[in-house]
Design an enzyme around this catalytic site. Structure first.
Site, PDB file in Angstrom:
ATOM      1  N   SER A  16       0.824  -1.204   0.000  1.00 14.56           N
ATOM      2  CA  SER A  16       0.000   0.000   0.000  1.00 14.56           C
ATOM      3  C   SER A  16       0.865   1.265   0.000  1.00 14.56           C
ATOM      4  CB  SER A  16      -0.908   0.014   1.229  1.00 14.56           C
ATOM      5  OG  SER A  16      -0.134  -0.094   2.403  1.00 14.56           O
ATOM      6  N   THR A  80      -2.524  -6.197   4.990  1.00 16.03           N
ATOM      7  CA  THR A  80      -3.959  -6.107   4.724  1.00 16.03           C
ATOM      8  C   THR A  80      -4.317  -6.798   3.412  1.00 16.03           C
ATOM      9  OG1 THR A  80      -3.974  -4.003   5.889  1.00 16.03           O
ATOM     10  CG2 THR A  80      -5.883  -4.493   4.541  1.00 16.03           C
ATOM     11  N   GLU A 157       8.273   6.343   9.465  1.00 21.68           N
ATOM     12  CA  GLU A 157       8.202   7.132   8.229  1.00 21.68           C
ATOM     13  C   GLU A 157       8.798   8.528   8.407  1.00 21.68           C
ATOM     14  OE1 GLU A 157       4.632   7.058   5.975  1.00 21.68           O
ATOM     15  OE2 GLU A 157       4.612   4.879   5.874  1.00 21.68           O
ATOM     16  N   HIS A 191       6.436  -2.128   8.344  1.00 27.08           N
ATOM     17  CA  HIS A 191       7.355  -1.084   8.811  1.00 27.08           C
ATOM     18  C   HIS A 191       8.199  -1.547   9.999  1.00 27.08           C
ATOM     19  CE1 HIS A 191       4.713   1.566   6.508  1.00 27.08           C
ATOM     20  NE2 HIS A 191       5.553   2.564   6.693  1.00 27.08           N
TER      21      HIS A 191
END
Lengths: 273, 273
Positions: A16, A80, A157, A191
């Site tokens: 994503s 997901t 991030e 992540h």
């Protein structure tokens, strides 16, 4: 496709957004001869809050795009999409498609001694119980404790992974889980491998930390060898990066975590696929 | 619409997500008799990384939705949409439309003594220089120093606004700006009023902190009075909340920042408008 052409074809990896780069990094390490085409759906991130119907639609579009790059296999490097779209993609696609949830769950089941497994991830991943379901299929008596850590993704991030703030947030989110008797814990978000050493330090030797990115690359390697699809040794692998938005930010982040220098990321209008 | 009906009609407020609730909170405080319909575009948040074309398309859809609720005026409680879509919406809409950037910029220009104004916001807001442009139209010699604080939004959204981690992040992002001689600083992101007291403490008395949410509610009040559109005093105001995704999470956050009890948030398929 001819066998030799097929061997030379790239691996398609999608996520994503940028999280799937940790999976890409493991593929680069463990399969250094493979070419890779990466797609990050940065225009529609995050997937966690979208409906199953939309996740399947997005994933189909990305598979269509990756197939225009003549990939020989696809890795769904997104928790997901792995949980919600993998079965559909496998039925519809004539090349192998792998997710990250099964390899992570399989490794946890292999490593646990007492059947008590922790899973950390985004709120959406933990709420969906995707890891719990897959683990229980493999080990019906497993006790799975899910623990959402919503600030981990923005911390990583925004470049705080190595800052002491990351340590404090780890303590806030994981102090309760550390008090349980889990002996294995899955980093259930792409992540989180970027916080892995801090998390390992926090839990100490008593808890085995499973990195699904690593396990997925291992399973990809085994699958390519078994199907005689592995790229021949030698030559320099080529890597291509595509996103649906904010290419510059992606390139910057990619260069902060990959040893390979990402010169440019190309923009794709994914709604056209 | 009849004059009396028009006075009783609600104010429409929209944002890309939950940040606009700080503006709503100020409207509730300063205009306690006004009814409010809030729309948060949680399915398509964040707007900062989307193109101008898309922001205008999204904003038009939301205005069409709000007009089905018979609103008498619209507050664009989103910095990105205020900067990119306000002119278009004003041209196309027969009711007053206000943004948050102009009231914030106007207050800063009014407050500054030395013409040196700081602006903090998301990366997209700071990169766009939207506040700089509006401030310079009002005060051509103004020196505007933009400073992105990308972790502030997730910190607030994940409930860390009152945690000491927020203090540390404020120090990391704002220590350089504190060393400059700005005398006024704009909280250029709708989430930041929730960190206001900490930021005020960090800068001390030498820097006047402008809260565009407060300024927008003040300008809305003046405008309604001037146009004789203000709701008559008395009775209990009604508040309605709509989002395009994740209604439950929205309700939880709304209840954490509003004194009004948000019982339920309704889901709208905004792509249908």
């Amino acid at each position: 496709m001819e066998i030799e052409n097929r061997k030379a074809a790239p691996i398609g990896v999608f996520d994503s957004g940028i999280g799937g780069l940790t999976v890409t990094r493991e593929i680069m390490r463990q399969l250094p001869d493979e070419n890779i085409v990466y797609f990050g759906d940065t225009a529609r991130v995050p997937y966690g809050s979208k409906s199953k119907e939309n996740i399947i639609r997005f994933s189909r579009q990305i598979v269509r795009f990756l197939k225009t790059c003549h990939v020989k296999a696809i890795v769904v490097a997104c928790n997901t999409a792995s949980a919600l779209a993998l079965d559909t993609l496998r039925q519809e696609t004539d090349i192998p498609v792998m997710g990250v949830v099964e390899p992570g769950a399989r490794a946890a089941v292999r490593e646990t001694r007492n059947g008590k497994i922790g899973v950390i991830g985004t709120e959406a991943t933990i709420r969906s119980e995707m890891y719990t379901q897959v683990i229980r299929r493999m080990l019906p008596d497993a006790e799975v404790i899910g623990n959402p850590c919503p600030l981990f993704v923005p911390l990583v991030e925004e470049g705080f992974a190595k800052h002491k703030i990351a340590e404090e947030v780890i303590d806030i989110y994981l102090s309760e889980l550390r008090k349980t008797d889990i002996d294995t814990m899955i980093l259930g978000c792409t992540h989180y491998p970027l916080l892995r050493s801090r998390i390992m330090e926090y839990f100490g030797d008593a808890v085995h930390i499973v990195n699904p990115a690593y396990e997925t690359a291992m399973e990809l390697k085994a699958m390519l060898e078994e199907k005689e699809m592995a790229h021949p040794v030698g030559g320099e692998a080529s890597y291509e990066f595509y996103v649906s938005d904010a290419a510059e930010k992606f390139t910057k982040f990619a260069n902060s975590i990959l040893t390979y220098d990402v010169a440019a990321t190309k923009l794709v209008n994914i709604e056209e696929y």
